[in-house]
Each structure stands twice: as C-alpha cells, then as structure tokens.
Scaffold this active site. Structure first.
Site, PDB file in Angstrom:
ATOM      1  N   ASP A  51       0.836  -1.194   0.000  1.00 50.59           N
ATOM      2  CA  ASP A  51       0.000   0.000   0.000  1.00 50.59           C
ATOM      3  C   ASP A  51       0.876   1.252   0.000  1.00 50.59           C
ATOM      4  OD1 ASP A  51      -2.112   1.716   0.218  1.00 50.59           O
ATOM      5  OD2 ASP A  51      -2.885   0.910   2.088  1.00 50.59           O
ATOM      6  N   ASP A  52       0.979   1.918  -1.140  1.00 45.79           N
ATOM      7  CA  ASP A  52       1.768   3.156  -1.283  1.00 45.79           C
ATOM      8  C   ASP A  52       3.275   2.881  -1.301  1.00 45.79           C
ATOM      9  OD1 ASP A  52      -0.776   4.170  -0.930  1.00 45.79           O
ATOM     10  OD2 ASP A  52      -0.340   5.246   0.914  1.00 45.79           O
ATOM     11  N   CYS A  91      -5.641   4.439  -3.709  1.00 41.83           N
ATOM     12  CA  CYS A  91      -5.753   3.038  -3.271  1.00 41.83           C
ATOM     13  C   CYS A  91      -6.941   2.298  -3.843  1.00 41.83           C
ATOM     14  CB  CYS A  91      -5.802   2.974  -1.747  1.00 41.83           C
ATOM     15  SG  CYS A  91      -4.415   3.782  -0.921  1.00 41.83           S
ATOM     16  N   ASP A 282      -0.143  -0.693  -4.956  1.00 38.74           N
ATOM     17  CA  ASP A 282      -1.321  -0.078  -5.573  1.00 38.74           C
ATOM     18  C   ASP A 282      -1.017   1.294  -6.155  1.00 38.74           C
ATOM     19  OD1 ASP A 282      -1.031   1.195  -3.124  1.00 38.74           O
ATOM     20  OD2 ASP A 282      -3.094   0.894  -2.464  1.00 38.74           O
ATOM     21  N   ASN A 283      -0.069   2.023  -5.563  1.00 44.25           N
ATOM     22  CA  ASN A 283       0.330   3.337  -6.086  1.00 44.25           C
ATOM     23  C   ASN A 283       1.644   3.749  -5.430  1.00 44.25           C
ATOM     24  OD1 ASN A 283      -2.425   4.064  -4.192  1.00 44.25           O
ATOM     25  ND2 ASN A 283      -0.471   4.911  -3.493  1.00 44.25           N
TER      26      ASN A 283
END
Length: 495
Positions: A51-52, A91, A282-283
């Site tokens: 996540d990130d 997200c 996700d990013n």
C-alpha cells in the site's frame, strides 16, 4: 471558466446516469467455460499488494540503503518489470482495476469506497476472484480490501490478521497454503501507508507509517537514520522529508520480513515449485508529488513476478504494462479461458520472460477522485518517449489528500513560504495547466512542459488524438469534456 467547469461536471453525471448503453461493454463472463481439471499442472497464484510503495524503496530497483532482502531474492529468481504502471495513484481506484481488468471511469470505481465516499463497482462486473472461483480455484484474501461491493469482489475465504504485521498475515495463511485445491491468495498489507495520526502534534513531527515503538510480534524492526536515506528529486531535501522517508523505509522493511515468512511457509507446503508469485503496489509513495498524482513517482511502480516454469530468471523486462493488464494475465497464468473483449487490458503472460518485447510501449492512466471532496480528473497517455497529461479540471487548485497536506514534508515548505517543492515550484504544483507534455527519455523528472512549444505541435496533437480514442474505447464519461472546452476547438480532436 470555473462556472463552465461546474456546469460541465453536472452534465457529465446526468449523461452518465441516463446512458446505460455503455455498461454492456464490460458485460458478464465470456461464454467460454473453463475449470481446473489437472491439479498437478495448474499453478497456484499469490498476488501480494503493498500500500503506497514506490520503486524508490527497493534494493532490486536501485536503492542501496533500504534493506529488502526477501523481495530482492524474488527479483533474482524471477522477472522485474521496469515500466509497470497503475492506472490511478489512489488506493481503492487502483485496486478495482487490479481485480477487474477495467478502468475505474467505466465501472463506477471513481475513488475511495469507504465512509461517505461510497464509490462502488457496477454489480455486473466479473472480478478476477469470481472468475477464478468459477474455474475451480480456491480463493482467499487477507489484509486490506478497499473495494466494493463484496458481491463483485467475492472470495471463498477471508483470512484474519493485523494488516500492519505481514509476519502475522503470513502465519495466518498457512492452512490455506496447505489446502488440496489450486489456490489464489490475494495478500494485501496496510504498509507502508501513512499511519494515524495524520495531523501530527507538533506539525513537524514525522508520520509513523504504521511503525510502533513497541514493534510487532515476530518482526525485527529495521531502523533507518534520516541522514542516510535517499531523497527522490521530486521531493525537497529537508530535515522533515528525511525523517519521514526513514519511517517509510522502516515500514517497507516490515513488509519484506512478512514476505520472506510467506515464502518460507509456501516452501514448507511443498508448493513453491508450482506457485506463481507476483509483488506489486497499488500506487506510489505517500508523499506530495507521488500518491494521487499521475506523475511518474505516483504511477510507475514495482512489479516482480516469479513463475517457476520460466527458464529466464533474474532478468528485467522493459515492457510498459499496466495494472489493467493484471486480471487477463493472471487468468492466462491460471489457464482459465476468457474473452479478451471483456477487458480493457491485455495479457502480457506470453512476453513475461522477454527482456525487450516489441509492441509494449504504450499505456494509459485515468484518475478522477481520491476522496469525494478531491475532484480532479486526469487522463494520461504514454507512447514511446512522450507522455501527455490532460488536467480536465485545470482551473481548480490541485486537491491534496488530507494526510499528504498535513505531512511535515509539505508543511515545512508551505509554512515557510518556500518557492520550490523539489524541482517544481509550489505554484506549479498547485495550479496546473490544462495539458502537460513531457519527453520522458530526456526529461524523466517531468520538469519541462512541451505542450505550448511550436516544435512539438504535431506530437501534441497526435497524443491528444490517442487520448480521445482511448476514452472512446473505454466508455469514459469524461469524453464529453473535449466538446465543452473552447480551447480544444480546431486541434484535430473534435468529436
């Protein structure tokens, strides 16, 4: 112009509501039937999503400071993509694309699903997990979910563990890994997302990125000195930035330990030689200039894939791939038949272990919301050396995600009235032009906007045409905005 934009936005949504014809595009499943019949030759698949997490914080992607030995081992035993992109650096919007193979602007997944945001995928979309279950796979998810509705993104099992402790998550997956059926495990950590509190006291205190003083059970915390971290060029090299990056690194190292534990459990299950392992994020990193933007630090991400059947190992693949390609690729890996017209993306499985495949030089990105109050639609095409960003709501100030606005990294610049944030001015970051055109080969930091250069007029118009065709092909409601902006008249992109 702002009034005009507001009226256009209303028009978009009214047309969208009453125009159901395009929903047929991503109709239900293919008429083809497929099932898992040969358990010995059917691969298990693990999709591990952080996540990130940007490419800035992995040893295998060139960071000599951060300690990620387990993920680096995966890269040495598999394929590391150097041009992998999410479609939206937010997200929930990104995860819907990962699990559907469709751009969020065409499924209703415009932004965050939780609380009052309530964005949700259309009920008739057939998700990756549902398709795999229908084919005979046992599917499970653990950790961050952040998609809706559950009737679309359904899994056979939901495993429980602290999503900030990937070691605990790995331990909670043991029974599932040792099952009798071919499996698909969707393993999603909350790390290295920023942690509470998002509004620090004092304002210049670094965010903890989920790190705790008491640590986590089973995890050996890896601490970094802010003086040692590598500050990406798009960020200001300040005390506050370095302190936050050090916390970010620590969170990434926790991911790595959990990943190593998961691989150990997989090996003990006897299935490691029949399991495809995919690591993505996700990013990009949760810093201004990356997450929620469509600049390279926000959308260009790690993608490492280990397929035991491939003979080329420890290689890099330069193909431009996108998260919209993941669902058809994983279905290909699972030997599940599908109709390619069901997806906006395409499978890259046949070029997985090819270092420089031809014909993989173009991708698109599409961002509309982060949270519902942060409306700022952007559409992107990258083709060859060039990248075009269309800031559809450009008269508006660029909206910050709440945690990024409150970050000490941003506040150290904003409160002190500094002119520059990294290599861009603060003014340029907040107030963006309608179009941004970059030559990524000569300007990887996206500093020199060529959109208004007579020298690049032909490139500019050609890229706009490609963007419009992409929007037409993916039933983008924001396609209407080409008609509603007088500045686009006479550019060769009229509808």
């Amino acid at each position: 112009m702002i009034i005009k934009m507001k009226m256009a936005s209303k028009s978009i949504f009214f047309r969208f509501i009453f125009s159901g014809f395009f929903i047929v595009f991503f109709s239900a499943c293919s008429n083809k039937k497929s099932s898992v019949t040969d358990k010995k030759n059917t691969p298990n698949i693990i999709l591990f999503v952080s996540d990130d997490h940007g490419i800035d914080a992995l040893g295998s992607y060139g960071n000599s400071i951060i300690k990620t030995p387990n993920l680096d081992k995966l890269a040495s035993e598999g394929i590391r993509f150097t041009n992998a992109y999410c479609t939206s650096a937010s997200c929930a919007a990104s995860r819907s694309v990962i699990l559907s193979g469709l751009y969020g602007h065409a499924t209703g997944s415009y932004g965050h699903v939780h609380d009052y945001h309530h964005f949700s995928t259309y009920d008739n979309v057939q998700s990756l997990s549902k398709r795999l279950s229908n084919a005979g796979y046992l599917t499970a998810r653990i950790g961050k979910y952040h998609v809706a509705p559950e009737s679309v993104y359904v899994f056979d099992e939901v495993l429980e563990a602290d999503p900030r402790n990937t070691v605990e998550m790995a331990n909670a997956s043991v029974d599932f890994l040792n099952g009798d059926k071919p499996f698909f495990l969707y393993f999603c950590t909350d790390d290295p997302h920023r942690g509470d509190p998002f509004n620090p006291e004092p304002w210049d205190a670094p965010n903890n990125f989920g790190n705790k003083k008491e640590g986590y059970v089973g995890v050996e915390e890896v601490i970094y000195n802010p003086k040692d971290v590598l500050v990406p060029e798009f960020l200001p090299d300040t005390k506050e930035t370095r302190e936050e990056i050090a916390q970010y690194y620590q969170s990434v190292s926790r991911i790595d330990q959990g990943f190593g534990k998961l691989m150990a459990h997989l090996k003990n299950s006897g299935k490691i030689d029949n399991t495809i392992v995919i690591y993505i994020s996700d990013n990009g990193m949760a810093f201004p200039g990356a997450k929620t933007t469509v600049y390279e630090p926000g959308i260009k991400l790690p993608c490492i894939i280990k397929d035991p059947t491939k003979t080329n190992k420890g290689i890099t693949n330069s193909a431009r791939i996108s998260w919209v390609d993941l669902t058809p690729t994983i279905l290909d890996m699972a030997q599940v038949d599908f109709n390619s017209d069901d997806f906006h993306g395409k499978s890259f499985y046949n070029i997985l272990d090819t270092e420089k495949p031809k014909g993989w030089d173009k991708i698109y990105a599409s961002h509309t919301f982060h949270e519902i109050t942060m409306y700022y639609p952007m559409r992107v095409v990258i083709d060859g050396d060039y990248k075009l960003i269309w800031n559809i709501a450009y008269p508006l100030d660029y909206p910050f995600a709440s945690d990024l606005w409150a970050s000490s990294t941003w506040q150290a610049i904003y409160r002190n009235d500094q002119k520059y944030f990294g290599h861009k001015t603060v003014e340029a970051y907040i107030n963006r032009p309608e179009f941004e055109l970059f030559n990524l080969s000569k300007d990887p930091n996206e500093s020199n906007n060529l959109a208004n250069s007579d020298q690049y007029l032909d490139v500019f118009n050609a890229m706009k045409k490609k963007l419009k065709i992409f929007q037409q092909n993916t039933n983008d409601p924001w396609l209407i905005m080409w008609d509603n902006d007088a500045s686009l008249q006479g550019t060769g992109v009229n509808l």
